[in-house]
Scaffold this motif. Structure first.
Motif, PDB file in Angstrom:
ATOM      1  N   ARG A  39       0.830  -1.211   0.000  1.00 34.88           N
ATOM      2  CA  ARG A  39       0.000   0.000   0.000  1.00 34.88           C
ATOM      3  C   ARG A  39       0.860   1.255   0.000  1.00 34.88           C
ATOM      4  O   ARG A  39       0.536   2.239  -0.654  1.00 34.88           O
ATOM      5  N   ARG A  40       1.986   1.242   0.747  1.00 38.90           N
ATOM      6  CA  ARG A  40       2.869   2.398   0.770  1.00 38.90           C
ATOM      7  C   ARG A  40       3.467   2.644  -0.613  1.00 38.90           C
ATOM      8  O   ARG A  40       3.508   3.771  -1.102  1.00 38.90           O
ATOM      9  N   ARG A  41       3.908   1.573  -1.262  1.00 41.71           N
ATOM     10  CA  ARG A  41       4.488   1.704  -2.597  1.00 41.71           C
ATOM     11  C   ARG A  41       3.451   2.226  -3.592  1.00 41.71           C
ATOM     12  O   ARG A  41       3.736   3.104  -4.397  1.00 41.71           O
ATOM     13  N   PHE A  98       1.365   6.775  -6.755  1.00 40.98           N
ATOM     14  CA  PHE A  98       0.215   7.614  -7.103  1.00 40.98           C
ATOM     15  C   PHE A  98       0.511   9.096  -6.857  1.00 40.98           C
ATOM     16  O   PHE A  98       0.179   9.951  -7.654  1.00 40.98           O
ATOM     17  N   THR A  99       1.188   9.384  -5.749  1.00 43.52           N
ATOM     18  CA  THR A  99       1.462  10.781  -5.410  1.00 43.52           C
ATOM     19  C   THR A  99       2.762  11.282  -6.017  1.00 43.52           C
ATOM     20  O   THR A  99       3.035  12.494  -6.009  1.00 43.52           O
TER      21      THR A  99
END
Length: 80
Positions: free
Chosen positions: A67-69, A74-75
């Protein structure tokens, strides 16, 4: 009209239940040669959808990293 059930529905229903609720498979085996036990195996596998796995705390570390990756991609935070 009478209800009917197709044979291929059983596979879809089984897959749905396994992914939603999960299943644990266990197997014990002993490999012998000439009636002499040489190797013992004890196998255990959990099979479920990722949502179910993370609800039970399995793959929790993997889920956090994934999820962090995805968030960073995405950001755009991981790009120089």
């Amino acid at each position: 009209m009478r209800p009917t059930k197709r044979d291929d529905d059983a596979v879809v229903d089984l897959l749905d239940v396994i992914l939603r609720d999960g299943a644990v498979l266990e197997a014990d085996a002993i490999i012998t040669v000439a009636d002499i036990p040489l190797v013992g195996l004890k196998l255990r596998a959990a099979l479920a959808g990722m949502t179910t796995m993370t609800e039970y705390g399995i793959f929790e570390g993997w889920d956090w990293q994934y999820r962090r990756r995805a968030r960073d991609e995405f950001t755009g935070e991981d790009q120089p």
